[in-house]
Design an enzyme around this catalytic site. Structure first.
Site, PDB file in Angstrom:
ATOM      1  N   SER A  73      41.782  41.763  34.484  1.00 54.30           N
ATOM      2  CA  SER A  73      40.623  41.679  35.369  1.00 54.30           C
ATOM      3  C   SER A  73      39.396  41.318  34.543  1.00 54.30           C
ATOM      4  O   SER A  73      39.486  41.044  33.349  1.00 54.30           O
ATOM      5  CB  SER A  73      40.396  43.022  36.077  1.00 54.30           C
ATOM      6  OG  SER A  73      40.069  44.027  35.126  1.00 54.30           O
ATOM      7  N   LYS A  74      38.240  41.337  35.178  1.00 59.27           N
ATOM      8  CA  LYS A  74      36.998  40.951  34.496  1.00 59.27           C
ATOM      9  C   LYS A  74      36.698  41.854  33.307  1.00 59.27           C
ATOM     10  O   LYS A  74      36.085  41.428  32.340  1.00 59.27           O
ATOM     11  CB  LYS A  74      35.831  40.987  35.489  1.00 59.27           C
ATOM     12  CG  LYS A  74      35.889  39.868  36.520  1.00 59.27           C
ATOM     13  CD  LYS A  74      34.703  39.936  37.465  1.00 59.27           C
ATOM     14  CE  LYS A  74      34.766  38.826  38.504  1.00 59.27           C
ATOM     15  NZ  LYS A  74      33.631  38.901  39.455  1.00 59.27           N
TER      16      LYS A  74
END
Length: 486
Positions: free
Chosen positions: A252-253
């Site tokens: 994810s980010k």
């Protein structure tokens, strides 16, 4: 109605333009591309933009640009699902008329209240299932609500029994249909849901094989049921294991997973990213070779994919990017660098031949395209900024006093002034003669000379660096550095 042609296998890459094209999506696109090209088939690019509120044209453009940068070119499309809303509505109405779907008039507020009530009664409940309140409404009740203008969605009626499908990676998959919700086909605003639009398009486009992420496994049961309800044959499925971050959680980010174009801006070559992603669930991870796309196509097979989730490792990506840079022709590297307009303008006055020579000189130590830009600043600046090298100078002064550095550099000058031709071999001979005449080690001359020329303590062969600069520029830099030290 089907777009299937004589090419045989037809696959689709179907991103949603509600966000960036991330690494997980790129690997899905890559494996679709490799599979269908290996089979001599056709790749469809489908933009799934049915979510009107969240879909963004800029995101769609970014997805397309990212795929083109990587060389993952499609054969059909791009097709936008927003152009086919009427077709999805016709299909939902068809299922409604056949009694395989029904209108649900429950409001969002009612649904939320029942969801909260269900959760309070059973703390262990992970998913709320619709209670089919509207399934058995009489036709009179339905007509009255329609006359009143009551909003409704169309839900698919999940039949009793078991649902099976064979997955090429996970093998036999099955579920009891009691585990499935009567999912929505058409929303109250008359727009289709993901399940409806995907099934309609997969049939319309003649999709024979679906290759996508593990996070779609549960969706597949619903879509298989829809295909059966429409008397259609479902595609063959292969669900890829999700890519994990170093903490073994979904990428994810927080792991730095951003748009694929950020990798381009960070100086990664597309062939490095393609080869690294090929290693995530497929190619042996210890390979040190950069495969051409044609080689990857020839080698690829879905049967060779692992079902274990791989971990994204920036160190391995950087390693492969460095190899890709070494193998890249300097002229092609220069063209990549010139995609940055600021870089192109900054060195426009420098002859192209010299810029390409510099790339050839320094590329053995480069790990990303961005690294070249610092070298260009160091090697091509008319007035070198030695103040920016204060840390390097301080480090060298741990071994030599400033006076020694100045003295040793001055001793080099007459030897270089008489050096002819001014190539790597002659310069090396001159410096070693100087060291012998002054009773010094060659390193006592090489270290300060390297810093004078490159503003760094590490460089390619210093003698090759001298040849790159040429006599006039090399002498000027050494004199400038002496003045700075003094």
């Amino acid at each position: 109605m089907s777009m299937q042609n004589e090419l045989g296998r037809v696959v689709r890459f179907a991103p949603s333009p509600t966000g960036h094209l991330h690494i997980g999506g790129v690997r899905t696109a890559l494996f679709n591309f490799l599979f269908v090209k290996n089979q001599g088939g056709s790749l469809v690019l489908r933009i799934e933009d049915t979510d009107r509120a969240r879909s963004d044209k800029k995101m769609a453009d970014e997805i397309i640009n990212g795929l083109q940068w990587l060389g993952l070119n499609w054969d059909q499309g791009p097709f936008f699902q927003s152009d086919y809303f009427d077709l999805y509505r016709e299909t939902a109405d068809h299922l409604l008329q056949q009694g395989k779907a029904y209108r649900c008039f429950c409001t969002p507020e009612e649904m939320d209240a029942r969801r909260q009530d269900s959760k309070s009664k059973d703390k262990s409940q992970h998913m709320f299932k619709y209670d089919r309140k509207c399934l058995n409404l009489s036709q009179d009740d339905i007509n009255k609500k329609l006359l009143d203008g009551s909003a409704f969605v169309i839900r698919f009626q999940v039949p009793q029994g078991m649902t099976f499908f064979k997955d090429r990676i996970h093998k036999e998959m099955k579920t009891d249909n009691t585990e499935l919700d009567d999912f929505v086909l058409l929303k109250s605003d008359n727009t289709p849901t993901y399940h409806l639009s995907v099934v309609v398009d997969d049939q319309r486009m003649g999709i024979t094989d679906v290759v996508r992420g593990d996070d779609h496994l549960s969706n597949t049961f619903k879509q298989v049921l829809l295909f059966k309800a429409l008397d259609l044959k479902a595609p063959r499925y292969a669900h890829l294991p999700l890519i994990l971050g170093a903490d073994k959680k979904k990428l994810s980010k927080r792991h730095g997973e951003t748009s694929v174009l950020e990798f381009k801006r960070a100086g990664y070559l597309p062939e490095a990213l393609i080869n690294y992603l090929s290693q995530l669930s497929w190619l042996p991870a210890d390979t040190k070779k950069i495969f051409a796309m044609e080689e990857l196509i020839k080698l690829f097979s879905l049967s060779k994919l692992s079902k274990n989730s791989p971990v994204f490792d920036y160190d391995k990506l950087n390693f492969l990017n460095a190899i890709a840079i070494q193998q890249k022709d300097p002229k092609l590297l220069f063209e990549r660098l010139c995609e940055d307009e600021d870089f192109q303008k900054k060195y426009a006055a420098v002859p192209i031949e010299k810029k390409i020579r510099l790339i050839q000189l320094v590329k053995p130590r480069m790990k990303a395209l961005e690294d070249f830009k610092q070298k260009f600043d160091n090697y091509l600046s008319i007035e070198p900024d030695y103040a920016a090298s204060a840390a390097e100078i301080e480090g060298l002064e741990q071994k030599y006093s400033r006076r020694e550095l100045i003295t040793n550099l001055k001793k080099i000058l007459p030897f270089l002034e008489t050096c002819a031709p001014f190539d790597a071999t002659a310069v090396e001979e001159s410096l070693r003669k100087c060291a012998e005449a002054e009773n010094l080690k060659a390193a006592d001359l090489i270290h300060p000379a390297r810093l004078a020329l490159t503003m760094e303590t590490v460089s390619p062969s210093i003698f090759a660096v001298f040849e790159f600069f040429g006599k006039e520029s090399a002498l000027k830099r050494i004199k400038d550095f002496i003045r700075y030290l003094e």
